[in-house]
Design an enzyme around this catalytic site. Structure first.
Site, PDB file in Angstrom:
ATOM      1  N   ASP A  56       0.893  -1.196   0.053  1.00 39.68           N
ATOM      2  CA  ASP A  56      -0.081   0.036   0.070  1.00 39.68           C
ATOM      3  C   ASP A  56       0.896   1.278   0.029  1.00 39.68           C
ATOM      4  OD1 ASP A  56      -2.390  -1.520   0.278  1.00 39.68           O
ATOM      5  OD2 ASP A  56      -2.542  -1.422   2.236  1.00 39.68           O
ATOM      6  N   ASP A 114     -13.350  -3.549  -1.729  1.00 42.09           N
ATOM      7  CA  ASP A 114     -13.378  -3.210  -0.425  1.00 42.09           C
ATOM      8  C   ASP A 114     -14.794  -3.676   0.171  1.00 42.09           C
ATOM      9  OD1 ASP A 114     -10.738  -2.577  -0.625  1.00 42.09           O
ATOM     10  OD2 ASP A 114     -11.100  -0.478  -1.091  1.00 42.09           O
TER      11      ASP A 114
END
Length: 265
Positions: A11, A130
């Site tokens: 990330d 997500d």
């Protein structure tokens, strides 16, 4: 039997690898290139690279970082964050990505997955989800979120999974927000439901705290691959240790850089 994949996830925020808990409270985990090269040396099967603030900040992915990574590591590279249209998909593929992960943009333009799969092939188009366990009128619902987990969409996860399959996505990455960064284990129930609903590979994400968690999601969760960040970034486990544990539990994994597979069974 196909080998199960172990995939570290980078990330990236402002050029640095970070890791948070449930998408917030991020800690610095090092440089992109250092992490990428370390994971290649350890024998990772793939690398996932997400620019986690690109969509929220309405800007493009930093393609220079992607290009450099593709020149210095040679495992398959999946890239996402900042995808807005089919031109962005083309740029990522031309800059070294093997697969492009589409999340927010797939919700905002619900024909983007289909157009991208038709243009570039399903094998390089990943639907990233997500997912959040939330309450609707007192009942639990699995809801899709976008913009780095900041915005609910009103779309149910299973409906979105089936649409992604119909539109030509070649793979699904399911990141369960409630588990993300907690190291308490993957959401086995949701992962299994998604894996059973589609014939394409499902990559489980969110909650890895140990190789045992990966074993559970690859077996009980029926995932094709396990993605993790915290346990690898901060040195709790290496890719090699994780694969050795899985091998000893009877999971088919690639055990060397040449791509051979081993199974303890």
């Amino acid at each position: 039997m196909l080998a199960k994949r172990i995939i570290p996830c980078l990330d990236v925020d402002k050029g640095r690898v970070v890791k948070g808990v449930k998408f917030f409270d991020h800690q610095d985990a090092g440089s992109v290139m250092d992490c990428a090269q370390r994971y290649e040396e350890q024998g990772a099967d793939e690398l996932v690279f997400y620019d986690i603030t690109a969509s929220h900040e309405e800007r493009e992915l930093t393609l220079e970082v992607l290009h450099e990574a593709s020149e210095r590591v040679f495992m398959p590279l999946t890239v996402g964050g900042g995808v807005r249209d089919i031109e962005d998909v083309r740029l990522m593929l031309n800059s070294g990505a093997d697969k492009v992960s589409i999340n927010s943009a797939a919700v905002l333009d619900q024909n983007l997955i289909k157009r991208s799969a038709l243009r570039f092939g399903s094998q390089c188009i990943v639907l990233a989800i997500d997912a959040n366990r939330v309450k609707w009128d007192g009942q639990e619902v699995w809801e899709v979120y976008i913009n780095g987990g900041r915005k609910p969409t009103g779309i149910k996860v299973m409906d979105w999974v089936r649409k992604g399959l119909a539109d030509g996505a070649g793979e699904i990455v399911l990141n369960v927000m409630n588990a993300d960064g907690t190291r308490d284990g993957y959401d086995l129930e949701m992962t299994a439901a998604v894996s059973e609903a589609v014939p394409i590979p499902v990559v489980a994400s969110g909650g890895a705290g140990s190789p045992e968690d990966m074993y559970e999601v690859l077996t009980r969760g029926r995932a094709d691959a396990a993605l993790a960040a915290s346990i690898f970034h901060f040195g709790q486990y290496s890719i090699g240790q994780t694969k050795q544990y899985l091998y000893e539990r009877g999971i088919v994994v690639r055990m060397d850089r040449g791509g051979s597979t081993c199974n303890a069974a």
